[in-house]
Design a protein around this motif. Structure first.
Motif, PDB file in Angstrom:
ATOM      1  N   UNK B 372       0.831  -1.209   0.000  1.00  0.00           N
ATOM      2  CA  UNK B 372       0.000   0.000   0.000  1.00  0.00           C
ATOM      3  C   UNK B 372       0.861   1.253   0.000  1.00  0.00           C
ATOM      4  N   UNK B 373       2.096   1.128  -0.451  1.00  0.00           N
ATOM      5  CA  UNK B 373       2.992   2.276  -0.499  1.00  0.00           C
ATOM      6  C   UNK B 373       2.445   3.336  -1.468  1.00  0.00           C
ATOM      7  N   UNK B 374       2.830   4.581  -1.221  1.00  0.00           N
ATOM      8  CA  UNK B 374       2.408   5.647  -2.144  1.00  0.00           C
ATOM      9  C   UNK B 374       3.079   5.505  -3.503  1.00  0.00           C
ATOM     10  N   UNK B 375       4.219   4.831  -3.539  1.00  0.00           N
ATOM     11  CA  UNK B 375       4.938   4.658  -4.805  1.00  0.00           C
ATOM     12  C   UNK B 375       4.418   3.401  -5.512  1.00  0.00           C
ATOM     13  N   UNK B 376       3.806   3.567  -6.703  1.00  0.00           N
ATOM     14  CA  UNK B 376       3.236   2.398  -7.395  1.00  0.00           C
ATOM     15  C   UNK B 376       4.258   1.309  -7.688  1.00  0.00           C
ATOM     16  N   UNK B 377       5.511   1.709  -7.977  1.00  0.00           N
ATOM     17  CA  UNK B 377       6.534   0.700  -8.290  1.00  0.00           C
ATOM     18  C   UNK B 377       6.825  -0.167  -7.070  1.00  0.00           C
ATOM     19  N   UNK B 378       6.863   0.436  -5.917  1.00  0.00           N
ATOM     20  CA  UNK B 378       7.129  -0.354  -4.718  1.00  0.00           C
ATOM     21  C   UNK B 378       5.970  -1.315  -4.450  1.00  0.00           C
ATOM     22  N   UNK B 379       4.755  -0.880  -4.748  1.00  0.00           N
ATOM     23  CA  UNK B 379       3.598  -1.776  -4.593  1.00  0.00           C
ATOM     24  C   UNK B 379       3.741  -2.976  -5.519  1.00  0.00           C
ATOM     25  N   UNK B 380       4.122  -2.697  -6.771  1.00  0.00           N
ATOM     26  CA  UNK B 380       4.276  -3.790  -7.743  1.00  0.00           C
ATOM     27  C   UNK B 380       5.338  -4.788  -7.291  1.00  0.00           C
ATOM     28  N   UNK B 381       6.463  -4.242  -6.841  1.00  0.00           N
ATOM     29  CA  UNK B 381       7.563  -5.126  -6.461  1.00  0.00           C
ATOM     30  C   UNK B 381       7.227  -5.914  -5.197  1.00  0.00           C
ATOM     31  N   UNK B 382       6.498  -5.278  -4.284  1.00  0.00           N
ATOM     32  CA  UNK B 382       6.080  -5.999  -3.077  1.00  0.00           C
ATOM     33  C   UNK B 382       5.183  -7.176  -3.470  1.00  0.00           C
ATOM     34  N   UNK B 383       4.342  -6.961  -4.479  1.00  0.00           N
ATOM     35  CA  UNK B 383       3.378  -7.997  -4.881  1.00  0.00           C
ATOM     36  C   UNK B 383       4.053  -9.232  -5.474  1.00  0.00           C
ATOM     37  N   UNK B 384       5.276  -9.076  -6.003  1.00  0.00           N
ATOM     38  CA  UNK B 384       5.951 -10.243  -6.595  1.00  0.00           C
ATOM     39  C   UNK B 384       7.041 -10.798  -5.665  1.00  0.00           C
ATOM     40  N   UNK B 385       7.122 -10.265  -4.447  1.00  0.00           N
ATOM     41  CA  UNK B 385       8.111 -10.775  -3.483  1.00  0.00           C
ATOM     42  C   UNK B 385       7.697 -12.167  -3.006  1.00  0.00           C
ATOM     43  N   UNK B 386       8.704 -13.018  -2.806  1.00  0.00           N
ATOM     44  CA  UNK B 386       8.426 -14.402  -2.375  1.00  0.00           C
ATOM     45  C   UNK B 386       7.643 -14.476  -1.078  1.00  0.00           C
ATOM     46  N   UNK B 387       7.886 -13.544  -0.161  1.00  0.00           N
ATOM     47  CA  UNK B 387       7.261 -13.605   1.167  1.00  0.00           C
ATOM     48  C   UNK B 387       5.943 -12.844   1.261  1.00  0.00           C
ATOM     49  N   UNK B 388       5.466 -12.329   0.126  1.00  0.00           N
ATOM     50  CA  UNK B 388       4.283 -11.465   0.214  1.00  0.00           C
ATOM     51  C   UNK B 388       3.075 -12.249   0.732  1.00  0.00           C
ATOM     52  N   UNK B 389       2.294 -11.691   1.641  1.00  0.00           N
ATOM     53  CA  UNK B 389       1.081 -12.385   2.095  1.00  0.00           C
ATOM     54  C   UNK B 389       0.030 -12.376   0.983  1.00  0.00           C
ATOM     55  N   UNK B 390      -0.165 -13.518   0.358  1.00  0.00           N
ATOM     56  CA  UNK B 390      -1.024 -13.570  -0.827  1.00  0.00           C
ATOM     57  C   UNK B 390      -2.489 -13.258  -0.488  1.00  0.00           C
ATOM     58  N   UNK B 391      -2.876 -13.529   0.781  1.00  0.00           N
ATOM     59  CA  UNK B 391      -4.264 -13.208   1.140  1.00  0.00           C
ATOM     60  C   UNK B 391      -4.493 -11.688   1.124  1.00  0.00           C
ATOM     61  N   UNK B 392      -3.465 -10.934   1.490  1.00  0.00           N
ATOM     62  CA  UNK B 392      -3.606  -9.472   1.477  1.00  0.00           C
ATOM     63  C   UNK B 392      -3.683  -8.972   0.025  1.00  0.00           C
ATOM     64  N   UNK B 393      -2.835  -9.541  -0.841  1.00  0.00           N
ATOM     65  CA  UNK B 393      -2.875  -9.156  -2.256  1.00  0.00           C
ATOM     66  C   UNK B 393      -4.263  -9.443  -2.819  1.00  0.00           C
ATOM     67  N   UNK B 394      -4.782 -10.612  -2.510  1.00  0.00           N
ATOM     68  CA  UNK B 394      -6.089 -11.004  -3.013  1.00  0.00           C
ATOM     69  C   UNK B 394      -7.185 -10.061  -2.502  1.00  0.00           C
ATOM     70  N   UNK B 395      -7.083  -9.688  -1.222  1.00  0.00           N
ATOM     71  CA  UNK B 395      -8.091  -8.779  -0.643  1.00  0.00           C
ATOM     72  C   UNK B 395      -8.062  -7.420  -1.343  1.00  0.00           C
ATOM     73  N   UNK B 396      -6.847  -6.945  -1.658  1.00  0.00           N
ATOM     74  CA  UNK B 396      -6.733  -5.654  -2.364  1.00  0.00           C
ATOM     75  C   UNK B 396      -7.347  -5.764  -3.758  1.00  0.00           C
ATOM     76  N   UNK B 397      -7.067  -6.883  -4.437  1.00  0.00           N
ATOM     77  CA  UNK B 397      -7.657  -7.078  -5.771  1.00  0.00           C
ATOM     78  C   UNK B 397      -9.188  -7.125  -5.674  1.00  0.00           C
ATOM     79  N   UNK B 398      -9.704  -7.825  -4.672  1.00  0.00           N
ATOM     80  CA  UNK B 398     -11.175  -7.924  -4.535  1.00  0.00           C
ATOM     81  C   UNK B 398     -11.784  -6.545  -4.249  1.00  0.00           C
ATOM     82  N   UNK B 399     -11.041  -5.742  -3.502  1.00  0.00           N
ATOM     83  CA  UNK B 399     -11.562  -4.404  -3.180  1.00  0.00           C
ATOM     84  C   UNK B 399     -11.541  -3.478  -4.400  1.00  0.00           C
ATOM     85  N   UNK B 400     -10.796  -3.887  -5.445  1.00  0.00           N
ATOM     86  CA  UNK B 400     -10.767  -3.072  -6.663  1.00  0.00           C
ATOM     87  C   UNK B 400      -9.376  -2.678  -7.103  1.00  0.00           C
ATOM     88  N   UNK B 401      -8.363  -3.108  -6.387  1.00  0.00           N
ATOM     89  CA  UNK B 401      -6.993  -2.794  -6.802  1.00  0.00           C
ATOM     90  C   UNK B 401      -6.667  -3.513  -8.092  1.00  0.00           C
TER      91      UNK B 401
END
Lengths: 132, 457
Positions: B372-401
């Motif tokens: 949820x960083x203000x920098x879109x690139x950091x958000x993108x890179x966080x999303x492809x990190x091995x340790x990223x909590x996939x449930x949080x990514x999914x929740x953001x996508x469901x909310x409209x991200x």
């Protein structure tokens, strides 16, 4: 990812350029690419680090490009001021004004680039170049 | 030597390369900096074959795609013929082993930094040319010239005496002083020489005048570092450097005795020129240095790192996370870095978050914040990190991200207000995404405007 899309488009463009013989469907590519040189302007919206980050992901399964490195040259925004006539480099991309006289009447002279500059290729049996 | 600047967009040049019949035009297009333009030109039967043959002998492949082995017997006469043809030809000539010092001296005046860098690396480049390239406006050119074996020691010694660091990228010693004669010699070498000279109290008035009206803002800003710069000139430079200063008063930048609180406010100024000048300001304090050490701009980080004011603990964390010691670039991170330290970096400035999002040991909670960083690139890179909590990514996508976490896309209309509130709590950007969801409450929808206004400063 914006840069991933750009990297993928570069890959697709080069695969078209070098023909289907080098596509992922073929086991043995006719050519291998060693280096892709890109020129990226500050106004292109491309973050060079992001493009470098995306490049291996975009090319990992490409027989033509999987071993290719990407070299990115970053170009700052330069403007020609119609008011004072001075060509300058401007640091502020959000307000394209002449940094000397403040006039907004400027023509962007550089910084829009998103160019493939060159591609170094070799045949598979040729040795890979050694980094000097 | 003047080089024609390609003002026509590349797609139009590409079209021209396939349809032109004028040999002179096609020579320029065959030597264009753009790959696709050259490829069209080489396929055009009207393109003079001699130019393609010369390009191939200079080191291009036969299709004008990229590099190949150059002809070791190519004469200087033939290389000189290519110099006026275009950027690609110049790049090849600047790399060819037979290119003479006279041709290299002409290429050193090219507007293309890639050509000048090649000249700075060439074994035949004359010391006089290298001296000028040591003061080039482009740091890659200066860096290459600095390590050339023929680079005149007298010049590098002079630059070091004026405060330049060893690789000629930044100012290493802000207190270094030279006399008027040396300042005059520096200014004669090139724009970076004018920059270094203008920082000196001994700088003669004519060079001060030249620096104050120099087209490059980086050169003008050197006068802020000069204790002898008159107050009225400082004030004039501030208003000229930043036509729209925004809500932050930048005049304190021009005052050597400025209030540290006013200077601290400038550390978040949107103009990188202001922040770079601040990094060299005589009144730099540790809190300002801390903020600038994590700036987006490498030159600002390098400059502040060389001031020796950055807190050692922060410097250690940044280098451990994968920053070079001069804070200028990425290096290999320490994989054993403690999760707590990485967590701290995710709460700090941009460079720290950039390092944290790439580090293999960054914990899932920290990555959830970076999603949820203000920098879109950091958000993108966080999303492809091995340790990223996939449930949080999914929740953001469901909310409209959106899939790339850059903006909003079609949301899941079944999301409940409670689920949306959970996503909104992840951070300001997540709250902004939720604000566009059809099930968002009126209070949540207010985030649409608040977040945008916050980003606009």
């Amino acid at each position: 990812m914006h840069e991933l899309t750009v990297a993928t488009q570069i890959r697709e463009g080069l695969e078209r350029e070098f023909g289907s013989a080098s596509s992922a469907d073929d086991a043995a590519p006719m050519l291998l690419v060693d280096v892709v040189r890109i020129r990226v302007g500050a106004l292109s919206g491309i973050v060079p680090e992001a493009l470098e980050f995306a490049w291996p992901h975009a090319t990992a399964d490409s027989p033509l490009l999987s071993g290719a490195s990407i070299q990115i040259e970053f170009v700052e925004v330069s403007v020609d001021c119609a008011a004072c006539g001075t060509p300058t480099i401007t640091p502020d991309l959000n307000r394209l004004r002449c940094p000397l006289c403040g006039s907004p009447d400027v023509r962007v002279d550089g910084g829009n680039e998103l160019d493939i500059v060159s591609v170094d290729v070799r045949e598979p049996h040729d040795p890979a170049p050694v980094d000097p | 030597m003047t080089q024609p600047v390609p003002r026509v967009p590349s797609f139009l040049r590409r079209h021209e390369a396939s349809s032109a019949t004028d040999p002179h035009t096609l020579i320029g297009l065959a030597c264009d900096a753009n790959y696709w333009v050259r490829r069209q030109a080489v396929d055009n039967p009207a393109t003079p074959r001699w130019v393609i043959e010369l390009l191939v002998r200079a080191g291009s492949d036969a299709e004008l795609r990229g590099r190949s082995t150059p002809d070791p017997d190519m004469s200087a006469f033939d290389l000189r013929r290519l110099v006026e043809c275009g950027s690609w030809a110049q790049t090849l000539v600047a790399d060819h082993p037979n290119t003479t010092d006279e041709i290299l001296a002409a290429l050193a005046l090219s507007t293309d930094p890639a050509v000048r860098t090649a000249v700075a690396r060439h074994g035949s480049t004359a010391p006089r040319t290298l001296g000028r390239l040591c003061c080039d406006t482009d740091e890659d050119v200066r860096r290459a010239a600095a390590v050339h074996p023929s680079c005149p020691e007298a010049i590098t010694d002079l630059l070091a005496a004026a405060g330049a660091d060893a690789d000629l990228v930044s100012v290493g010693d802000p207190a270094a002083r030279v006399d008027e004669s040396d300042a005059t010699q520096l200014a004669s070498l090139g724009p970076w020489g004018v920059f270094l000279a203008a920082r000196q109290p001994s700088c003669p008035p004519d060079i001060v005048a030249a620096a104050s009206s120099h087209p490059d803002w980086r050169v003008r800003s050197a006068l802020f570092d000069n204790p002898a710069t008159p107050a009225d000139l400082r004030e004039r430079l501030v208003s000229a450097a930043v036509p729209e200063a925004g809500s932050i008063d930048v005049r304190s930048l021009a005052r050597p005795d400025a209030d540290p609180a006013d200077l601290l406010a400038l550390a978040s100024h949107r103009d990188s020129g202001v922040r770079l000048s601040l990094a060299r300001h005589v009144g730099l304090t540790p809190p300002i240095a801390e903020q600038l050490a994590m700036d987006r701009v490498g030159d600002i980080r390098r400059t502040v790192a060389r001031r020796g004011v950055v807190e050692p603990g922060l410097l250690h964390r940044l280098t451990q996370a994968g920053s070079s010691p001069d804070l200028g670039r990425l290096t290999e991170p320490d994989p054993a870095m403690a999760a707590d330290d990485l967590e701290r970096l995710t709460l700090a400035g941009w460079w720290a978050r950039q390092l944290a999002v790439r580090h293999p040991a960054t914990p899932p909670d920290a990555l959830a914040r970076l999603l949820c960083d203000d920098d879109p690139k950091l958000r993108e890179w966080a999303a492809v990190h091995e340790n990223v909590p996939t449930d949080v990514v999914e929740a953001i996508h469901r909310a409209g991200g959106a899939r790339d976490l850059q903006g909003v896309a079609d949301p899941d209309p079944t999301m409940t207000p409670h689920e949306l509130a959970t996503v909104a709590e992840l951070g300001p950007w997540a709250a902004w995404v939720v604000a566009w969801h059809p099930n968002a409450t009126p209070a949540q929808r207010l985030e649409r405007h608040r977040y945008s206004a916050e980003l606009d400063g």
